[in-house]
Design an enzyme around this catalytic site. Structure first.
Site, PDB file in Angstrom:
ATOM      1  N   ASN A 104      83.606 -32.347 -28.229  1.00  0.00           N
ATOM      2  CA  ASN A 104      83.354 -32.191 -26.809  1.00  0.00           C
ATOM      3  C   ASN A 104      84.693 -32.160 -26.093  1.00  0.00           C
ATOM      4  O   ASN A 104      85.335 -33.199 -25.917  1.00  0.00           O
ATOM      5  CB  ASN A 104      82.484 -33.367 -26.321  1.00  0.00           C
ATOM      6  CG  ASN A 104      82.204 -33.329 -24.835  1.00  0.00           C
ATOM      7  OD1 ASN A 104      82.865 -32.621 -24.074  1.00  0.00           O
ATOM      8  ND2 ASN A 104      81.229 -34.104 -24.405  1.00  0.00           N
ATOM      9  N   CYS A 142      82.618 -32.628 -17.362  1.00  0.00           N
ATOM     10  CA  CYS A 142      81.851 -31.629 -18.101  1.00  0.00           C
ATOM     11  C   CYS A 142      81.174 -30.574 -17.219  1.00  0.00           C
ATOM     12  O   CYS A 142      80.801 -29.520 -17.712  1.00  0.00           O
ATOM     13  CB  CYS A 142      80.845 -32.339 -18.978  1.00  0.00           C
ATOM     14  SG  CYS A 142      81.633 -33.618 -19.998  1.00  0.00           S
ATOM     15  N   HIS A 169      77.145 -26.871 -21.723  1.00  0.00           N
ATOM     16  CA  HIS A 169      78.257 -27.747 -22.064  1.00  0.00           C
ATOM     17  C   HIS A 169      77.963 -28.309 -23.452  1.00  0.00           C
ATOM     18  O   HIS A 169      76.877 -28.799 -23.725  1.00  0.00           O
ATOM     19  CB  HIS A 169      78.382 -28.865 -21.040  1.00  0.00           C
ATOM     20  CG  HIS A 169      79.205 -30.014 -21.524  1.00  0.00           C
ATOM     21  ND1 HIS A 169      80.525 -29.879 -21.901  1.00  0.00           N
ATOM     22  CD2 HIS A 169      78.893 -31.312 -21.743  1.00  0.00           C
ATOM     23  CE1 HIS A 169      80.975 -31.035 -22.317  1.00  0.00           C
ATOM     24  NE2 HIS A 169      80.001 -31.934 -22.219  1.00  0.00           N
TER      25      HIS A 169
END
Lengths: 80, 321
Positions: free
Chosen positions: B277, B113, B247
């Site tokens: 995600n 990430c 993020h």
């Protein structure tokens, strides 16, 4: 450590997370559906940061720290 | 000389998993997922669709839509944690499939990430040094192939995607004007896939494991101060930032970060409902969508903030041009 002061601090944390909340020493934050799973994580994080202690999700369950009075006792016994 | 983002395109695989499906297979609360976590659906790669496929498809979209001569690419960097093979490096496969010049520098970066921020700076420095004129950084990952879809901690969260970001030269005072990075390997096991490489742990599952409590704590404790430090280093106030793209881990974390940094709603970008995600691609996808619908002006300041597996984080201060 003064239990009432801790109660007021916990209430302050809960207000930050939820807005206005009506809680007492006997309130069961998880069982009563006041905090969802993400809010519980936030609650634990803020308590850890305030009192310089560590609380795992296992301890939360085993020691029933979702009940405010139990959390106060935990803080009294474990904070640095 | 500095570097900027010239173009972005992303590719989403065609299989969609919505909250109804996940409610059936792992008992998620659909309302909680939609409203608190902020995800309605995620895209999942086909069984025979791999990281290099996501990468190539996003790159081909970029070349086609921007009419870009691929022979100008001097560097290709693939950021992924699920390469097609342990060896060779997947960037070499992509170099071949895209028909890039043999003089093209090609390598993988194994980050999750935080990967977009790191990749920008790694590739960007090749441009700053004059080594290359154009760099293509590709974010591509397939957590779907290592997730247990009965695990409600991970199954609803992650989606697959590939995003290609073309970097080019620009004048010194624009593009990426500052950055900071960090790592905390003491959290190595807070987001992990055991038994997926050389080391074997007989007592561990080989599916992705995520300790949500520890990841939340890490994000809210580390990211606000790291962004504050970045701005202080440039004598810039948070109020001068046009948009912050964190993020896109989940909406709740992002809103806590917003609170801690005192960002107003117009500054905050939340764009994950239709993707979940997507690891390294969350920021480029949100940025691409922002660029499509927003009238950013030359000189607008943006922050890209990546954080997660490692534990690792990176922040980019970007002056739009």
């Amino acid at each position: 450590m003064n239990k009432e002061a801790i109660f007021l601090k916990l209430k302050e944390i809960l207000v930050d997370i939820k807005g206005d909340v009506n809680v007492s020493y006997d309130t069961a934050l998880i069982a009563d559906g006041i905090l969802d799973s993400l809010e519980v994580i936030n609650y634990l994080t803020q308590i850890e940061d305030t009192y310089s202690l560590s609380i795992s999700l296992d301890q939360l369950a085993e020691l029933k720290l979702g009940i405010i009075n139990n959390m106060i006792d935990y803080i009294v016994n474990n904070s640095q | 000389m500095n570097y900027k983002i010239e173009a972005i395109e992303y590719y989403l695989p065609s299989i969609e998993i919505d909250n109804d499906y996940l409610h059936e297979c792992c008992g998620i609360d659909k309302q909680f997922m939609a409203e608190k976590v902020g995800i309605l659906k995620r895209h999942i790669a086909e069984p025979n669709e791999y990281t290099s496929d996501l990468a190539v498809k996003s790159a081909e979209l970029l070349f086609e839509k921007h009419n870009f001569d691929r022979s100008k690419i001097g560097l290709i960097l693939l950021c992924t944690q699920n390469p097609d093979y342990r060896l060779p490096t997947t960037a070499c496969l992509i170099q071949n499939r895209l028909g890039l010049e043999k003089s093209c520098i090609a390598f993988d970066v194994n980050l999750g990430c935080s990967g977009f921020a790191y990749s920008l700076e790694i590739a960007g420095n090749f441009i700053r040094s004059g080594k290359v004129d154009y760099a293509l950084i590709i974010m591509a990952d397939e957590y779907s192939k290592i997730i247990d879809y009965n695990d409600k901690n991970t199954a609803p969260i992650f989606g697959d995607a590939g995003s290609s970001i073309l970097l080019s030269k620009c004048e010194d005072s624009y593009g990426v004007i500052a950055s900071n990075f960090g790592s905390d390997g003491s959290g190595w096991d807070k987001l992990i896939a055991y038994n997926t490489s050389i080391k074997k742990d007989a007592d561990k599952s080989s599916f992705v494991f995520m300790d949500g409590l520890e990841i939340f704590k890490f994000a809210v404790r580390v990211i606000p101060s790291s962004i504050t430090n970045l701005l202080q280093s440039q004598n810039i106030e948070i109020s001068n930032i046009k948009h912050v793209i964190f993020h896109q881990a989940n909406t709740y974390i992002i809103k806590e970060l917003q609170k801690k940094l005192k960002l107003n709603d117009s500054q905050l970008i939340i764009d994950m409902a239709n993707y979940g995600n997507t690891i390294q691609s969350t920021i480029p996808i949100a940025l691409k969508n922002l660029l499509n619908k927003s009238n950013l002006e030359k000189g607008d300041l943006l922050i890209f903030s990546g954080y997660g597996v490692g534990l690792s984080w990176g922040n980019i201060l970007y002056k739009y041009i």
